[in-house]
Write an enzyme that holds these catalytic residues in place. Structure first.
Site, PDB file in Angstrom:
ATOM      1  N   HIS A  90      70.620  46.527  72.936  1.00  0.00           N
ATOM      2  CA  HIS A  90      71.224  45.485  73.776  1.00  0.00           C
ATOM      3  C   HIS A  90      71.359  44.190  72.973  1.00  0.00           C
ATOM      4  O   HIS A  90      70.493  43.851  72.169  1.00  0.00           O
ATOM      5  CB  HIS A  90      70.371  45.249  75.028  1.00  0.00           C
ATOM      6  CG  HIS A  90      71.066  44.389  76.034  1.00  0.00           C
ATOM      7  ND1 HIS A  90      71.098  43.016  75.943  1.00  0.00           N
ATOM      8  CD2 HIS A  90      71.796  44.711  77.133  1.00  0.00           C
ATOM      9  CE1 HIS A  90      71.807  42.534  76.955  1.00  0.00           C
ATOM     10  NE2 HIS A  90      72.240  43.539  77.693  1.00  0.00           N
ATOM     11  N   GLU A 159      79.610  46.288  74.854  1.00  0.00           N
ATOM     12  CA  GLU A 159      79.294  45.031  75.532  1.00  0.00           C
ATOM     13  C   GLU A 159      79.543  43.853  74.589  1.00  0.00           C
ATOM     14  O   GLU A 159      78.646  43.475  73.819  1.00  0.00           O
ATOM     15  CB  GLU A 159      77.822  45.015  75.940  1.00  0.00           C
ATOM     16  CG  GLU A 159      77.423  46.088  76.912  1.00  0.00           C
ATOM     17  CD  GLU A 159      76.242  45.635  77.759  1.00  0.00           C
ATOM     18  OE1 GLU A 159      76.382  45.629  78.980  1.00  0.00           O
ATOM     19  OE2 GLU A 159      75.207  45.271  77.190  1.00  0.00           O
ATOM     20  N   GLY A 165      76.785  37.808  80.539  1.00  0.00           N
ATOM     21  CA  GLY A 165      76.156  36.711  81.275  1.00  0.00           C
ATOM     22  C   GLY A 165      76.962  35.421  81.269  1.00  0.00           C
ATOM     23  O   GLY A 165      76.450  34.362  81.629  1.00  0.00           O
TER      24      GLY A 165
HETATM   25  C1  PEP Z   1      74.063  43.189  80.303  1.00  0.00           C
HETATM   26  O1  PEP Z   1      73.038  42.527  80.255  1.00  0.00           O
HETATM   27  O2  PEP Z   1      74.077  44.328  79.820  1.00  0.00           O
HETATM   28  C2  PEP Z   1      75.248  42.598  80.929  1.00  0.00           C
HETATM   29  C3  PEP Z   1      76.378  43.228  80.831  1.00  0.00           C
HETATM   30  O3  PEP Z   1      75.064  41.393  81.587  1.00  0.00           O
HETATM   31  P1  PEP Z   1      76.130  40.675  82.547  1.00  0.00           P
HETATM   32  O4  PEP Z   1      76.652  41.691  83.503  1.00  0.00           O
HETATM   33  O5  PEP Z   1      75.341  39.592  83.231  1.00  0.00           O
HETATM   34  O6  PEP Z   1      77.219  40.142  81.680  1.00  0.00           O
END
Ligand code: PEP
Length: 236
Positions: A90, A159, A165
């Site tokens: 992550h 991601e 976030g």
């Molecule tokens: C995450 O922490 O994997 C994430 C996608 O966070 P958010 O949805 O808040 O962007």
């Protein structure tokens, strides 16, 4: 489809229990058969799974059975809760906690050897995205260094760091282009994560090659997460 919730450092043991009960009842009443993964904080792991397709995972662990690694949890502690799913790579662990690719690869090797389902995250920072898709792919593919991309319990979450976030999701075109290039490289199911909310769940889940979502902030409210699971069911 795979709908995953990452609580990060949110929710207590008590609130996680209430969350899982609400989620379990919703999934059962609505007949949802999509895979639902929930990553609570390690303090809230419990035997409270109510449905076969709901799995609880751990957000992080140290690649040992047990030992002298202050502040970490190892396989022995996780096994006590029957946990067989883990999040690795992550961006908050890479960029805030300073995990190197080498450490991440060691963690991946250890937990794949132990038979865990692994949600493996990759994603580029803003300055790389601004350089264009070639730079994006070069950056993301480097995050597979040392990772067995043929592992049969691998799920990949794309991601982008700048979308996590921030309330600013990647555009549908950016997601589609990146997932399309990722699937040429890895045959695991591909998720998108980064400011997914109820309002954009349907369009994101409809994107080619997108087999699910990893949701942070918007998953902390159980009703929102249930709505996302219901949207996934409509599209499945
Ligand atoms: C995450 O922490 O994997 C994430 C996608 O966070 P958010 O949805 O808040 O962007």
């Amino acid at each position: 489809m795979i709908i995953a919730a990452n609580f990060k450092t949110n929710h207590t043991r008590a609130s996680t229990k209430a969350y899982m009960q609400t989620l379990g009842a919703f999934v059962e009443n609505e007949g949802i058969s999509d895979d639902i993964l929930v990553f609570p904080p390690a303090t809230a792991l419990e035997h409270i799974i109510t449905d076969d397709n709901i799995r609880m995972g751990i957000q992080n662990a140290y690649p040992v059975e047990k030992g002298s690694f202050t502040g970490e949890v190892g396989l022995e502690q996780i096994a006590e809760f029957g946990i067989k799913t883990i999040l690795i790579g992550h961006s908050e662990r890479r960029h805030i906690l300073g995990e190197s690719q080498e450490e991440i690869a060691k963690k991946f090797a250890y937990f794949s050897e132990a038979g865990f389902e692994i949600v493996y995250c990759v994603g580029e920072p803003k300055e790389v995205r601004e350089e264009g898709i070639e730079a994006v792919m070069q950056y993301n593919l480097a995050q597979f260094e040392g990772i067995d991309i043929h592992y049969d319990k691998l799920i990949v979450a794309y991601e982008p760091v700048w979308a996590i976030g921030t309330g600013l999701s990647a555009s549908n075109e950016q997601i589609e282009e990146t997932l399309s290039k990722l699937q040429e490289y890895v045959s695991a199911p591909l998720l998108y994560g980064g400011s997914v909310k109820v309002a954009n769940t349907k369009e994101i889940l409809a994107i080619k090659h997108c087999e699910g979502i990893l949701v942070g902030t918007a998953s902390w409210d159980v009703n929102s997460f249930c709505e996302m699971a219901a949207i996934a069911k409509q599209l499945s």
